[in-house]
Scaffold this active site. Structure first.
Site, PDB file in Angstrom:
ATOM      1  N   GLY A 153       0.826  -1.204   0.000  1.00 37.74           N
ATOM      2  CA  GLY A 153       0.000   0.000   0.000  1.00 37.74           C
ATOM      3  C   GLY A 153       0.859   1.252   0.000  1.00 37.74           C
ATOM      4  O   GLY A 153       2.073   1.210   0.218  1.00 37.74           O
ATOM      5  N   CYS A 154       0.214   2.386  -0.243  1.00 37.93           N
ATOM      6  CA  CYS A 154       0.942   3.645  -0.378  1.00 37.93           C
ATOM      7  C   CYS A 154       1.542   4.081   0.958  1.00 37.93           C
ATOM      8  O   CYS A 154       2.748   4.331   1.051  1.00 37.93           O
ATOM      9  CB  CYS A 154       0.028   4.728  -0.945  1.00 37.93           C
ATOM     10  SG  CYS A 154      -1.547   4.906  -0.098  1.00 37.93           S
ATOM     11  N   TYR A 155       0.721   4.163   2.005  1.00 38.93           N
ATOM     12  CA  TYR A 155       1.262   4.546   3.312  1.00 38.93           C
ATOM     13  C   TYR A 155       2.308   3.531   3.797  1.00 38.93           C
ATOM     14  O   TYR A 155       3.355   3.934   4.311  1.00 38.93           O
ATOM     15  CB  TYR A 155       0.143   4.637   4.355  1.00 38.93           C
ATOM     16  CG  TYR A 155      -0.821   5.782   4.199  1.00 38.93           C
ATOM     17  CD1 TYR A 155      -0.395   7.105   4.306  1.00 38.93           C
ATOM     18  CD2 TYR A 155      -2.174   5.546   3.984  1.00 38.93           C
ATOM     19  CE1 TYR A 155      -1.306   8.159   4.197  1.00 38.93           C
ATOM     20  CE2 TYR A 155      -3.086   6.594   3.878  1.00 38.93           C
ATOM     21  CZ  TYR A 155      -2.644   7.896   3.989  1.00 38.93           C
ATOM     22  OH  TYR A 155      -3.548   8.929   3.897  1.00 38.93           O
ATOM     23  N   THR A 157       4.335   1.778   2.092  1.00 39.49           N
ATOM     24  CA  THR A 157       5.593   1.953   1.363  1.00 39.49           C
ATOM     25  C   THR A 157       6.412   3.081   1.969  1.00 39.49           C
ATOM     26  O   THR A 157       7.598   2.909   2.308  1.00 39.49           O
ATOM     27  CB  THR A 157       5.312   2.238  -0.133  1.00 39.49           C
ATOM     28  OG1 THR A 157       4.719   1.070  -0.708  1.00 39.49           O
ATOM     29  CG2 THR A 157       6.588   2.578  -0.889  1.00 39.49           C
TER      30      THR A 157
END
EC number: 1.2.1.38
Lengths: 333, 333, 333, 333
Positions: A153-155, A157
């Site tokens: 996921g973005c967060y 990462t």
């Protein structure tokens, strides 16, 4: 040339993937799909995402016969909802496709994670066990070997790239939980018509406090508890994560510098910056910029990424490059 | 104290009106209504518009019995859709309410305007004939006398305040149609969940080219043709209109200055600026700022307003102040 | 490999050029220069423009010995102030360098243009006469042959790409001057510490009304008068130009479509869109998107570009590609 | 009517103060001053801050004779730099003026604070000792009685309003330092021409990590250590502070709710919100909105304010209202 198909092609991450497949010298686009009942089916992707015009003008197809799609592709990117990925991936894998899944469906190997955080019971534990967690700078061997890569996921990462070098080197005291405050642009919520997403309603605020799905994803893969507070802000792209941690006893700034250096000196997409990073330096790029500062027992680390790129699509492509042995930056810069 | 009710209270203009009624020493809030089937019915307005918290916390009621609402109010603000205003206003007026309508339902007294631009046949021609067009600086007599005030649209307010002094004084050559280019923040589209309104999709672009409803509103009330090109931009509030016109033969800059002076010297909410106006000077204010420049046969005039205030709610309240003889700035500054 | 040097490397256009030279397979970066008294001299460009980190980390040199710089380079990009370009270009050209000048110093071949609009007398008329005006889609032959390419300004690029197909085909009545309203992001003003540039002061407004240097640049190269009104807005990158014109007698929509088609069907960087273009589709890209609509005697045309790319640096690189016969999109996509 | 003078009138907080003095029924504006060598001296304030036009058009005077200014005023607002306030306040106080100082010059009564964080030795310890720290909701008695009110900083206002109810009630375990992550709009940096302030350079990023002056201001007045990490973001106004704390043993959500209720139930400018607050609900308002959530041993509290209003000018005016016994919201709503 690898025949490459994107399922869930009409969202923001799907469009970014289409652009990167177009640029990639070893890939050819074999299909763009959306769910069969989507109103977008039958439309040129460039009429949904005008920036693709003249580059990728293919029509988006309704996904009706999954097996037929699998047979026509070597590689599949799943830019689909969690449950859709959960259902589709096994079929595609059994037909021999290499799968890069951008959803949360195969990220966490823990029994009660899916019912609790995603609302469904996981039916494919074996695939879950064999999936590589594609945090690219930290899992190149698994990515090389696995037929299924679960792109983080973005967060997670941004958070893990910032914390992991210190955690792995034993430099932080995790009895005091790391505090992650992160701010994301609105594209993180996807391409959707909701009042909450509308330009006049979006304004800086925390959300998902103590219950965002990315908290257990981060905690599981780091191996320690964290307090994760995401915020929505009124810009389009990007994530900034600021992390406050207590250092283990007697840790010096030199040890910290050395941990970051050894983690990332050979990793072209993570840049260690002097001072603190700035969001705009990574927007529209595949980079993660990281800075840190120490005082007494505490350290503040800050990481910035483009949530649609290093936080999703470009990391997926980076995993593809690693898996197939292409130069890591191919189609990314 | 005048009992004042707002119908269509949950939109952006409704919320601004509620705040101004709260501030107004001569008004008391007698009701906030939405259409009976709205999901917002039964909610406190301050939970929909957090900025009202502690100031106006009244519950929004479903509009079921229009006559009962009319009987409990002296004044009604209609912040409703065009057709809703068209249907409600006559009932309210017949019960003796003073009505300020922010929709387009009573703005233009021309037979074919409503079928062509609003998609319905007007059923209340007599009320249409008797309605005052509430461009406040230009219609104080009509506003004082009329039971129904049709508050102008946002673009027409900015455009007419800029052009009217010159047109009335015969200083422009309207054989060459005035060219109005205007840019509006996203709140102009209302409080709605649409993909086009979503933060990631909104980006500077023209829309409604040659067919926006405000073109005939402007043209009719000015008395000449105009070319009107609206643009949407990714900010929340405000309109800037830049107007290019050909001057009548031999017109001097002094004549122009004098026309603006005499039109607005006694009008506190129109400010003539040196140089060109800037949008942020009027955002969150009831002002219209106007600047102009001449070269040869041409003049560029620029006007800025807050679309939700001078372009809607504060102009409605200004009309109320004028109608009842209150100081013009009451509740506005 | 062509040795390529950028003078004026620390501004926004200089940084974009450095990135493109880095990506270009036929170019090698031979130097980054600033004026000798600049405080930026001696700094790594990536510490001024963090987004270049890891890609272009070269130090910026003070420009002391122009001849030495000329001798070490095959190609020079001048991203310098107008007068600096005016002074440097002849020296570089005489040493045999191929020069792409992003300033206004060699754009207009008209005696009184420079004293009037730039405040200096032009000293190099012969070079002025021989310079190609690098509006890439319209001047490929001149660009191929000329040692000096004057890359057009940002507003002129958007405006001319929109108007020229109609003007060349005789489809507009230029007795009524085309009205160009354009809005630019703040990067158009350059990398500078001024109060007017500061985030809190920038807000949508017209500027340079009737006296912006780009008006005569547009008018001269189009061959007709125009009214040009630029606006500043509070975003970083991009220009949108909306142009209102009177059609010549009896011109049909088909003739217009055909004029645009024949002008741009083989030009990959100009995209004719359905409906009207949207700014974000071209931000961070080398494209110009154009849309138009006709009603009666009038046409509205709208063009969008990234002011730093198609309006400056990527058009400069596109000219380089054309001049040397490289594929037109090299280093651009 | 109290004669009220603003020194440092041309900054953003000065302009807000001028507007509030104009609105206040008990105040009359007796002077607007800037430092004698400022280029703004002699200009109408409304030509520097266009939004004041028609409301406050007074000329800004150079501050030459402080004693003369003191004699003509009952009340002085100092919106000046820290050292300027430090030097001016004693003179004004000795002449009997009531002084509200928006700088940091009289906020912290601790010997080494000023040399360490402000770079000067404090010369006026007696005034420092007698100054009220004007956190309005927490110091009404001191504010009523003191001739000098030191208005708190913007970050300290948001942070303390969020933390103080819990700290005072002994509900947090401060052995684990509260972690304050805050994000501010660019107006916090003042009205200045710097490259860092320019629109193209501002982008979300931390700054002043571990060394911002507001850290000791917060810590001193709270009475416990805190980790404070400010961030700059690319919007104009507002601050959001998210605070992560460990609860004392056995503290319940009910105790927390009760602590906030009893602290703020009679305080109209602090609003306790359901869920988490949103920045735009307080922009352009004098409110502070606070929300919180508990899980296990941890609590997340979030507070939002307008940095120029509750974080500076409106809190100064609120202090004036409290000092003189005017209704607390006078000139604020």
């Amino acid at each position: 040339m690898l025949k490459t198909t994107i399922i869930g092609a009409t969202g923001y991450t799907g469009a970014e993937l289409a652009l990167m497949v177009h640029k990639h010298p070893e890939l050819t686009l074999s299909g763009l799909y959306v769910s069969a009942n989507s109103a977008d089916a039958g439309t040129a992707i460039s009429s949904l995402h005008g920036k693709l015009a003249g580059l990728v003008d293919d029509e988006v197809q309704p996904l009706v016969d999954v097996e037929a799609v699998a047979k026509e592709a070597d590689v599949i990117f799943l830019a689909t909802a969690h449950e859709v990925s959960h259902d589709l991936a096994p079929i595609l894998l059994e037909h021999g496709c290499q799968v890069f899944d951008l959803s949360g469906a195969f990220r966490v190997k823990k029994g009660d994670f899916y019912p609790t955080f995603y609302g469904f019971e996981h039916q494919h534990e074996q695939w879950l066990d064999n999936a590589a967690y594609g945090l690219a700078e930290w899992a190149s061997e698994e990515i090389k070997q696995s037929q299924l890569v679960a792109v983080p996921g973005c967060y997670p990462t941004a958070s893990q790239l910032a914390i992991k070098p210190l955690k792995q080197a034993g430099l932080i005291d995790t009895n005091q939980w790391p505090v992650i405050n992160a701010t994301s642009g609105a594209s993180g919520a996807g391409r959707k018509a909701t009042l909450a997403n509308s330009l006049c309603e979006v304004s800086l605020q925390p959300y998902g406090v103590f219950n965002h799905r990315h908290q257990p994803e981060i905690a599981t893969h780091l191996g320690c508890d964290v307090i994760f507070t995401p915020h929505l802000a009124d810009f389009k792209r990007g994530i900034l994560a600021t992390i406050t941690m207590k250092l283990a006893d007697g840790v010096s700034a030199e040890q910290i510098a050395s941990a970051y250096q050894s983690a990332y000196q050979d990793k072209p997409l993570v840049r260690l910056v002097e001072g603190m990073p700035k969001l705009q330096n990574v927007q529209f790029t595949p980079f993660c910029d990281i800075g840190w500062q120490v005082q007494g027992e505490h350290i503040i680390v800050c990481a910035v990424i483009d949530n649609l790129l290093k936080g999703a699509s470009s990391q997926a492509m980076q995993c593809l490059n690693i898996h197939y042995g292409y130069p890591e930056l191919t189609a990314l810069i």
